[in-house]
Design an enzyme around this catalytic site. Sequence first.
Site, PDB file in Angstrom:
ATOM      1  CB  SER A 148      -3.807 -10.216   5.155  1.00  0.00           C
ATOM      2  OG  SER A 148      -4.438 -10.498   6.387  1.00  0.00           O
ATOM      3  CE1 TYR A 165      -0.224  -7.054   8.078  1.00  0.00           C
ATOM      4  CE2 TYR A 165      -2.558  -7.631   8.034  1.00  0.00           C
ATOM      5  CZ  TYR A 165      -1.225  -7.995   7.884  1.00  0.00           C
ATOM      6  OH  TYR A 165      -0.901  -9.279   7.525  1.00  0.00           O
TER       7      TYR A 165
END
Length: 319
Positions: A148, A165
Amino acid sequence: MRDFGGKLAVITGGGTGMGRALARQLIAQGCDVATCDILEDNLAETRRLCEQEASQGRVVSTHRCDVADEEQVNAFRDAVKSAHDTDHIDLLFNNAGVGGGGSFVDDGSREEWERTFNICWFGVYNCARAFMPMLAASTDAHMVNTSSVNGFWASLGPQSAHSAYSTAKFAVKGFSEALVTDFANNAPHVKVSVVMPGHIGTSIAINSGRIMRGGGDAEEDLSRMRERFTALGMIDETVTDEQLREMVAEIGRSFRDNARTTAEQAASIILDGVREERWRILVGDDAHRLDKMVRETPEDAYSEAFMTRLREQAEWSLG
């Protein structure tokens, strides 16, 4: 790998979003597909779409699997071998992910923090371990790991913790980069790419609550959201539970529907990167802009001023 015809691709997180889009595009291009997800209703829809769109003779198999659980991943691998009658695969897309686990400081969120980390990092590791021998058994193979922009920028902005995350996505990026040299030395016919998407129009915000609960108490999840939104100053005590539910649902819909890059566009960019054997695939103009900004002023990356420039230059938005 210029042509996906006759290849076999394994895709995790194929129930919605980029995973579903990859499955549909690959099978339409003559590739057999095996995909897994933890949400079986979404997975069934992916299968229906793939079977409807498959080119002549192509096979799609779908499997329920929690990628954070190594035993389930190994069972998924064995099921792929059986369903496709094969000893090798040609493409592995470690795509499954979930949002959650914001703060490392809040002891009450430890379970959520570790669940997020285990899906987003150990899901990649478990599947890479399980399918590595089958990739090595191919004559021309490629592993694609989804990180990401939060794999190089550990933030959603100065006011919102995003530690689980981001930590997981940094791990995915580092793992993938290490494999570039590892594969070159020990399995040169296997390539690797790390994918770093910006804001992509997927259902991750909608699905994450269902996955994190594991079928558990939705009211407990609502209580956590109330605490988080209150701490961020987004709501006060006058907001009812029903209003909060609709607010959460609207955030999920907005994230999916208002992104500048669709899941289908993202999948096309990823597959182009595989064809070109690029080890680093940025997805979306916002990802390219953010990457440039972080590299230019890394010491400033977590300041209010950086976020202001990001919004102005990249039109950054989470929907």
